[in-house]
Scaffold this active site. Structure first.
Site, PDB file in Angstrom:
ATOM      1  N   ARG A   1      -6.899  19.572   1.078  1.00  0.00           N
ATOM      2  CA  ARG A   1      -7.898  18.865   0.275  1.00  0.00           C
ATOM      3  C   ARG A   1      -7.521  18.987  -1.200  1.00  0.00           C
ATOM      4  NH1 ARG A   1      -9.128  16.640   4.260  1.00  0.00           N
ATOM      5  NH2 ARG A   1     -11.145  16.596   5.308  1.00  0.00           N
TER       6      ARG A   1
ATOM      7  N   GLU B   1     -10.084  10.647  -5.051  1.00  0.00           N
ATOM      8  CA  GLU B   1      -9.409   9.733  -4.126  1.00  0.00           C
ATOM      9  C   GLU B   1     -10.225   8.450  -4.078  1.00  0.00           C
ATOM     10  OE1 GLU B   1      -8.871  11.689  -0.358  1.00  0.00           O
ATOM     11  OE2 GLU B   1      -7.659  13.269  -1.259  1.00  0.00           O
TER      12      GLU B   1
ATOM     13  N   HIS C   1      -3.734   9.982   1.163  1.00  0.00           N
ATOM     14  CA  HIS C   1      -4.517  10.724   2.167  1.00  0.00           C
ATOM     15  C   HIS C   1      -4.340  10.101   3.565  1.00  0.00           C
ATOM     16  CE1 HIS C   1      -8.283  13.404   2.905  1.00  0.00           C
ATOM     17  NE2 HIS C   1      -7.517  13.343   3.986  1.00  0.00           N
TER      18      HIS C   1
HETATM   19  C1  DGY Z   1      -9.016  15.597   8.164  1.00  0.00           C
HETATM   20  O1  DGY Z   1      -9.037  15.507   9.368  1.00  0.00           O
HETATM   21  O2  DGY Z   1      -9.604  16.510   7.587  1.00  0.00           O
HETATM   22  C2  DGY Z   1      -8.278  14.542   7.413  1.00  0.00           C
HETATM   23  O3  DGY Z   1      -7.914  14.962   6.146  1.00  0.00           O
HETATM   24  C3  DGY Z   1      -9.077  13.273   7.351  1.00  0.00           C
HETATM   25  O4  DGY Z   1     -10.188  13.496   6.562  1.00  0.00           O
END
Ligand code: DGY
Length: 339
Positions: free
Chosen positions: A235, A264, A283
């Site tokens: 993240r 994002e 992402h």
């Molecule tokens: C997750 O599965 O956490 C991916 O980053 C998609 O949000």
């Protein structure tokens, strides 16, 4: 008839399965995700919410949805859902663990390889017609084999990265809250600092929480080798991006490859995008057709179970809410699978 809100378009197979349950299914059809206000308005009479990373599912959303029994997140990370607020209201929170671990690890490794072997920047030279005469000292890259990879967070995804690294003859270190019984050939180090000092590549796989927000800042970049590369597929807020910009532009570290950023989407004028040693992806670590389909089907299982009054199979807060759950388990309670 229960009502289910899906906050983004989904696969036809998933929509079909939701509708076949007899539930009223509303699929958000805006060009973009609903805003917070949109979400608050849309959940009024909803029993099940199928949410995505762009939705802040907070206490205000939950209070606007007096019938809400279950929230399923399309993803393994559910930091956009206020789980404490859900616990207080007896709402089940679910995610899609496991199915995306290998795809995410594939992407983390692809980013590592792109930075090491310069498949990221050298093709641009060829495209621009600037491929010069053979030069024994030109276009030098970095080996992957026999380099040290430091994995921060040895959960499902970190473990898959370790397996890939073993196939490339890398030395693998890992730092995790607890030492793992199964280590996939990796060596445990008991401090993040030691991992950063010893690694040629550092790959982040820890969840985002209060403890890990800003975990990689100026002090941590100072500990890393000047030749080291950071890979972030977890993240964005785990990395202090201003400090990263400084570290990349001053040569404190050699490069970074990010699948996740703050915010994002990252605006085109973000300073990180001016750097040649920073590769940024939108992402997409779990974004393969096969994996996204499996994630959608897990969300369907979660939300259908929840609105039917059964425990969802991938519930992350069953223990916390079992005393006051809005779900009143019907028939055989399905066993909880660990998140
Ligand atoms: C997750 O599965 O956490 C991916 O980053 C998609 O949000």
């Amino acid at each position: 008839m229960p009502k289910i809100l899906v906050t983004r378009r989904t696969f036809p197979e998933a929509a079909e399965k939701l509708r076949a349950s007899g539930a009223e299914v509303v699929i958000w059809d805006g060009a973009d995700s609903p805003t917070h206000d949109d979400l608050v308005a849309a959940v009024a009479d909803v029993d099940g919410l199928y949410a995505h990373i762009t939705n802040a599912v907070d206490a205000e959303v939950m209070d606007a949805a007096p019938n809400l029994k279950v929230i399923t997140e399309f993803g393994v990370g559910y930091d956009n859902v206020d789980v404490a607020a859900a616990n207080a209201r007896g709402i089940a929170v679910c995610n899609t663990p496991g199915v995306l671990s290998e795809s995410t690890a594939d992407e983390a490794f692809a980013l590592l390889a792109a930075m090491a072997r310069r498949t990221y920047d050298l093709p641009q030279i060829v495209k621009r017609g600037e491929w010069g005469d053979f030069d024994p000292l030109g276009y030098l890259a970095t080996d992957i084999h026999h380099k040290t990879l430091g994995i921060v967070g040895m959960g499902r995804i970190g473990s898959e990265v370790a397996k890939r690294a073993a196939g490339f003859n890398m030395n693998v270190l890992y730092f995790n809250r607890n030492r793992r019984d199964e280590e996939f050939g990796a060596t445990y180090v008991d401090s993040l600092g030691e991992l950063l000092e010893r690694s040629d590549f550092v790959s982040l796989h820890n969840p985002l929480n209060a403890e890990t927000t800003g975990m990689m800042g100026a002090a941590q970049f100072k500990l890393m080798k000047k030749s080291a590369v950071l890979i972030n597929t977890t993240r964005g807020p785990v990395v202090d991006q201003d400090a990263l910009y400084d570290a990349l532009s001053s040569g404190e570290i050699a490069g970074a490859a990010l699948d996740v950023t703050v915010p994002e989407p990252l605006p085109a004028d973000n300073p990180l995008l001016t750097l040649d040693n920073c590769l940024i992806m939108p992402h997409v670590a779990s974004a393969t057709g096969d994996t996204r389909m499996k994630m959608a089907m897990m969300c369907v299982e979660n939300v259908l179970a929840g609105v039917a009054g059964d425990w969802p199979p991938y519930c992350v807060n069953q223990a916390e809410i079992s005393g006051n759950a809005r779900i009143k388990a019907q028939g055989s309670v399905r066993s909880q699978r660990s998140p």
